[in-house]
Write a protein that holds these residues in place. Structure first.
Motif, PDB file in Angstrom:
ATOM      1  N   PRO A  73       0.802  -1.228   0.000  1.00  0.00           N
ATOM      2  CA  PRO A  73       0.000   0.000   0.000  1.00  0.00           C
ATOM      3  C   PRO A  73       0.838   1.283   0.000  1.00  0.00           C
ATOM      4  CG  PRO A  73      -0.887  -1.604   1.573  1.00  0.00           C
ATOM      5  CD  PRO A  73       0.412  -2.164   1.071  1.00  0.00           C
ATOM      6  N   GLU A  74       1.971   1.290   0.729  1.00  0.00           N
ATOM      7  CA  GLU A  74       2.806   2.509   0.780  1.00  0.00           C
ATOM      8  C   GLU A  74       3.428   2.824  -0.577  1.00  0.00           C
ATOM      9  OE1 GLU A  74       5.826   1.981   4.012  1.00  0.00           O
ATOM     10  OE2 GLU A  74       4.574   0.272   4.523  1.00  0.00           O
ATOM     11  N   ILE A  75       3.976   1.776  -1.215  1.00  0.00           N
ATOM     12  CA  ILE A  75       4.664   2.029  -2.481  1.00  0.00           C
ATOM     13  C   ILE A  75       3.669   2.357  -3.595  1.00  0.00           C
ATOM     14  CG2 ILE A  75       6.797   0.786  -1.913  1.00  0.00           C
ATOM     15  CD1 ILE A  75       5.696  -1.699  -3.245  1.00  0.00           C
ATOM     16  N   CYS A  76       2.471   1.756  -3.533  1.00  0.00           N
ATOM     17  CA  CYS A  76       1.453   2.102  -4.541  1.00  0.00           C
ATOM     18  C   CYS A  76       1.004   3.547  -4.350  1.00  0.00           C
ATOM     19  CB  CYS A  76       0.253   1.159  -4.462  1.00  0.00           C
ATOM     20  SG  CYS A  76       0.596  -0.447  -5.203  1.00  0.00           S
ATOM     21  N   ALA A  77       0.871   3.962  -3.086  1.00  0.00           N
ATOM     22  CA  ALA A  77       0.470   5.358  -2.834  1.00  0.00           C
ATOM     23  C   ALA A  77       1.513   6.301  -3.426  1.00  0.00           C
ATOM     24  CB  ALA A  77       0.317   5.591  -1.330  1.00  0.00           C
ATOM     25  N   GLY A  78       2.787   5.940  -3.304  1.00  0.00           N
ATOM     26  CA  GLY A  78       3.867   6.762  -3.868  1.00  0.00           C
ATOM     27  C   GLY A  78       3.741   6.862  -5.382  1.00  0.00           C
ATOM     28  N   ALA A  79       3.480   5.727  -6.028  1.00  0.00           N
ATOM     29  CA  ALA A  79       3.368   5.721  -7.491  1.00  0.00           C
ATOM     30  C   ALA A  79       2.153   6.528  -7.941  1.00  0.00           C
ATOM     31  CB  ALA A  79       3.288   4.279  -7.994  1.00  0.00           C
ATOM     32  N   ILE A  80       1.059   6.432  -7.179  1.00  0.00           N
ATOM     33  CA  ILE A  80      -0.158   7.176  -7.535  1.00  0.00           C
ATOM     34  C   ILE A  80       0.102   8.686  -7.438  1.00  0.00           C
ATOM     35  CG2 ILE A  80      -2.510   7.703  -6.725  1.00  0.00           C
ATOM     36  CD1 ILE A  80      -2.808   4.674  -6.138  1.00  0.00           C
ATOM     37  N   GLU A  81       0.832   9.067  -6.404  1.00  0.00           N
ATOM     38  CA  GLU A  81       1.157  10.493  -6.250  1.00  0.00           C
ATOM     39  C   GLU A  81       1.934  11.006  -7.481  1.00  0.00           C
ATOM     40  OE1 GLU A  81       3.077  11.311  -2.522  1.00  0.00           O
ATOM     41  OE2 GLU A  81       3.293  13.448  -2.963  1.00  0.00           O
ATOM     42  N   VAL A  82       2.883  10.192  -7.940  1.00  0.00           N
ATOM     43  CA  VAL A  82       3.668  10.596  -9.109  1.00  0.00           C
ATOM     44  C   VAL A  82       2.800  10.595 -10.372  1.00  0.00           C
ATOM     45  CG1 VAL A  82       5.640   9.960 -10.566  1.00  0.00           C
ATOM     46  CG2 VAL A  82       5.841   9.841  -8.066  1.00  0.00           C
ATOM     47  N   LEU A  83       1.938   9.593 -10.513  1.00  0.00           N
ATOM     48  CA  LEU A  83       1.052   9.563 -11.687  1.00  0.00           C
ATOM     49  C   LEU A  83       0.140  10.791 -11.716  1.00  0.00           C
ATOM     50  CD1 LEU A  83       0.051   5.795 -11.996  1.00  0.00           C
ATOM     51  CD2 LEU A  83       1.349   7.138 -13.653  1.00  0.00           C
ATOM     52  N   LYS A  84      -0.321  11.210 -10.539  1.00  0.00           N
ATOM     53  CA  LYS A  84      -1.175  12.404 -10.490  1.00  0.00           C
ATOM     54  C   LYS A  84      -0.403  13.634 -10.958  1.00  0.00           C
ATOM     55  CE  LYS A  84      -4.651  10.978  -7.176  1.00  0.00           C
ATOM     56  NZ  LYS A  84      -4.949  10.825  -5.736  1.00  0.00           N
ATOM     57  N   ALA A  85       0.871  13.707 -10.557  1.00  0.00           N
ATOM     58  CA  ALA A  85       1.699  14.839 -11.005  1.00  0.00           C
ATOM     59  C   ALA A  85       1.879  14.804 -12.525  1.00  0.00           C
ATOM     60  CB  ALA A  85       3.054  14.804 -10.294  1.00  0.00           C
ATOM     61  N   VAL A  86       2.044  13.599 -13.063  1.00  0.00           N
ATOM     62  CA  VAL A  86       2.177  13.452 -14.523  1.00  0.00           C
ATOM     63  C   VAL A  86       0.871  13.862 -15.202  1.00  0.00           C
ATOM     64  CG1 VAL A  86       2.443  11.760 -16.398  1.00  0.00           C
ATOM     65  CG2 VAL A  86       3.952  11.656 -14.405  1.00  0.00           C
ATOM     66  N   GLY A  87      -0.247  13.433 -14.625  1.00  0.00           N
ATOM     67  CA  GLY A  87      -1.558  13.774 -15.187  1.00  0.00           C
ATOM     68  C   GLY A  87      -1.748  15.277 -15.271  1.00  0.00           C
ATOM     69  N   LYS A  88      -1.336  15.948 -14.202  1.00  0.00           N
ATOM     70  CA  LYS A  88      -1.477  17.400 -14.142  1.00  0.00           C
ATOM     71  C   LYS A  88      -0.625  18.074 -15.220  1.00  0.00           C
ATOM     72  CE  LYS A  88      -1.970  20.628 -10.364  1.00  0.00           C
ATOM     73  NZ  LYS A  88      -1.543  20.935  -9.012  1.00  0.00           N
ATOM     74  N   LYS A  89       0.626  17.613 -15.313  1.00  0.00           N
ATOM     75  CA  LYS A  89       1.544  18.257 -16.239  1.00  0.00           C
ATOM     76  C   LYS A  89       1.180  17.997 -17.701  1.00  0.00           C
ATOM     77  CE  LYS A  89       6.233  18.718 -17.632  1.00  0.00           C
ATOM     78  NZ  LYS A  89       7.588  18.943 -17.281  1.00  0.00           N
ATOM     79  N   PHE A  90       0.738  16.781 -17.998  1.00  0.00           N
ATOM     80  CA  PHE A  90       0.487  16.421 -19.404  1.00  0.00           C
ATOM     81  C   PHE A  90      -1.007  16.378 -19.745  1.00  0.00           C
ATOM     82  CE2 PHE A  90       4.710  14.825 -18.472  1.00  0.00           C
ATOM     83  CZ  PHE A  90       5.429  15.048 -19.640  1.00  0.00           C
ATOM     84  N   SER A  91      -1.842  16.851 -18.828  1.00  0.00           N
ATOM     85  CA  SER A  91      -3.300  16.862 -19.030  1.00  0.00           C
ATOM     86  C   SER A  91      -3.890  15.492 -19.353  1.00  0.00           C
ATOM     87  CB  SER A  91      -3.683  17.831 -20.162  1.00  0.00           C
ATOM     88  OG  SER A  91      -3.131  19.083 -19.932  1.00  0.00           O
ATOM     89  N   HIS A  92      -3.585  14.534 -18.497  1.00  0.00           N
ATOM     90  CA  HIS A  92      -4.261  13.236 -18.598  1.00  0.00           C
ATOM     91  C   HIS A  92      -5.089  13.057 -17.339  1.00  0.00           C
ATOM     92  CE1 HIS A  92      -1.722  12.208 -21.918  1.00  0.00           C
ATOM     93  NE2 HIS A  92      -0.632  12.213 -21.195  1.00  0.00           N
ATOM     94  N   GLU A  93      -6.148  12.255 -17.474  1.00  0.00           N
ATOM     95  CA  GLU A  93      -6.919  11.934 -16.279  1.00  0.00           C
ATOM     96  C   GLU A  93      -6.672  10.466 -15.936  1.00  0.00           C
ATOM     97  OE1 GLU A  93     -11.096  12.997 -16.538  1.00  0.00           O
ATOM     98  OE2 GLU A  93     -11.537  11.556 -14.949  1.00  0.00           O
ATOM     99  N   PHE A  94      -6.074  10.233 -14.796  1.00  0.00           N
ATOM    100  CA  PHE A  94      -5.879   8.854 -14.340  1.00  0.00           C
ATOM    101  C   PHE A  94      -6.887   8.555 -13.240  1.00  0.00           C
ATOM    102  CE2 PHE A  94      -1.449  10.071 -15.644  1.00  0.00           C
ATOM    103  CZ  PHE A  94      -1.375   9.231 -16.744  1.00  0.00           C
ATOM    104  N   ASN A  95      -7.717   7.532 -13.447  1.00  0.00           N
ATOM    105  CA  ASN A  95      -8.648   7.105 -12.390  1.00  0.00           C
ATOM    106  C   ASN A  95      -8.128   5.813 -11.781  1.00  0.00           C
ATOM    107  OD1 ASN A  95     -10.506   9.188 -12.943  1.00  0.00           O
ATOM    108  ND2 ASN A  95     -11.183   8.047 -14.756  1.00  0.00           N
ATOM    109  N   PHE A  96      -8.167   5.743 -10.465  1.00  0.00           N
ATOM    110  CA  PHE A  96      -7.630   4.572  -9.773  1.00  0.00           C
ATOM    111  C   PHE A  96      -8.745   3.809  -9.063  1.00  0.00           C
ATOM    112  CE2 PHE A  96      -4.435   7.933  -9.925  1.00  0.00           C
ATOM    113  CZ  PHE A  96      -3.397   7.273 -10.572  1.00  0.00           C
ATOM    114  N   SER A  97      -8.837   2.489  -9.301  1.00  0.00           N
ATOM    115  CA  SER A  97      -9.763   1.633  -8.556  1.00  0.00           C
ATOM    116  C   SER A  97      -8.936   0.557  -7.862  1.00  0.00           C
ATOM    117  CB  SER A  97     -10.751   0.942  -9.488  1.00  0.00           C
ATOM    118  OG  SER A  97     -11.324   1.877 -10.359  1.00  0.00           O
TER     119      SER A  97
END
Ligand code: IPM
Ligand code: MN
Length: 357
Positions: free
Chosen positions: A15-39
């Motif tokens: 759970p900790e390492i996935c949370a880290g990856a999600i945080e980075v993906l969100k930053a990528v989404g913001k910068k490149f205008s993608h929407e990442f949804n996580f389930s």
């Protein structure tokens, strides 16, 4: 663009390492205008605790409906005494099979600046290491018939290694495609001096490569010799293709010689673009929940997903650069710590990488 990502956090540090990856993906989404949804879905020990089985049907459905899957790690002491079919690891094997992910790519590379973390002598690693292990993932002894019984001599147990030409050819194709883009040299690892399945493996890899990739040079290395060569002269290898079990074992060894198993990611793909991306390391129950884990392998797994499932190469490169910048700024997690360097926990390291996107 919009992407639906299934997240299988799993157990231990998952759970900790996935949370880290999600945080980075969100930053990528913001910068490149993608929407990442996580389930999020359950797998492994946490699924056993919640639903009585390591791979609930809802998890399989969620993964098959997603655009791609990110996985943390499974397993832990708590579930170690369960019978084979009920163990957390069965969940991981099961989801690979259910998604048809027969090709597992495990690059073991020495990160610039981390050569000191390698347990090998400096002269062996000074020119860098990048071994890409292509592991067959849904066949062989991990999926073969098995059993146990009792006879006049007492208890016995058995497993079987079986490979078909079709299974060998499709993994040979993946390895050849990769080698064609790189050194054009492919090492195929087997135990053909003993095993019938290895003799078929060897013949099939050569026949496939000769008729489809005539400019690729295929070299066979016996698995015992390979284990030795990885510590003797790791720089000699580029792309390596091998069976499920040999790939499992050798990829841990190759990762360790780079000194940074906490930095290495892997992708598992089948015939489509939906894959499963995970760190090479395990669930590390001894440090779980202590904010000590290295999130970089999972962050890089997420990067591989962007590149290999979604075709987002620029976004992949942005994550790789952000990781390198964080290292260059002198930040390290405990597993790659050196004297006189700044130490970060899992959440801090993730935040730093996200900020560097
Ligand atoms: C790995 C792991 C798994 C495997 C286990 C947990 C089933 O060791 O991904 O390398 O053997 O494939
Ligand atoms: Mn393994």
């Amino acid at each position: 663009m919009k992407y639906n990502i299934a997240v299988l956090d799993g157990d231990g540090i998952g759970p900790e390492i996935c949370a880290g990856a999600i945080e980075v993906l969100k930053a990528v989404g913001k910068k490149f205008s993608h929407e990442f949804n996580f389930s999020h879905y359950l797998i492994g020990g946490c699924a056993i605790d919640a639903c009585g089985e390591p791979l609930p049907a809802t998890t399989i459905e969620g993964c098959l409906e997603s655009d791609s899957v990110l996985l943390g790690a499974v397993g832990g002491y708590k579930w170690d005494s369960l019978p084979g079919d009920a163990r957390p690891e069965k969940g991981l094997l099961g989801i690979r099979k259910a998604m048809g992910l027969y090709s597992n790519i495990r690059p073991a590379k020495l990160w610039p600046g981390l050569a000191k973390a390698s347990p090998l002598k400096h002269e062996l690693v000074k020119d860098g290491i990048e071994i890409i292990i292509v592991r067959e993932l849904t066949g062989g002894i991990y999926f073969g018939e098995r059993g146990k019984g009792k006879d006049a001599d007492g208890e016995f147990a058995w497993d079987t290694e079986k490979y078909s030409v079709k299974e060998i050819e499709r993994i040979a194709r993946i390895a050849c495609e990769l080698a064609a883009k790189r050194s054009k040299k492919l090492v195929s690892v087997d135990k053909a001096n003993v095993l019938e399945s290895s003799r078929l493996w060897r013949r099939t890899v050569h026949e496939y490569a000769a008729s489809n990739f005539p400019d690729i040079e295929v070299r066979d290395v016996l698995v015992d010799n390979m284990a030795m060569q990885i510590v003797k002269d790791p720089a000699q290898f580029d792309v390596v293709v091998t069976s499920n079990m040999f790939g499992d074992i050798l990829s841990d060894e190759a990762a360790q010689v780079t000194g940074s198993i906490g930095m290495l990611a892997s992708s598992s793909l089948g015939d489509g673009t939906r894959g499963l991306y995970e760190p090479i390391h395990g669930s590390a129950p001894d440090i779980a929940g202590k904010d000590l884990a290295n999130p970089v392998a999972t962050i890089l797994a997420a990067a591989m997903m962007l590149r290999d499932s979604f075709g987002l190469s620029e976004e992949y490169a942005a994550i790789e650069r952000a990781v390198q910048k964080t290292l260059d700024d002198g930040w390290r997690t405990a597993d790659i710590m050196e004297e006189g360097i700044k130490k970060a926990g899992c959440s801090k390291m993730s935040r730093l990488v996200a900020e560097n996107i």
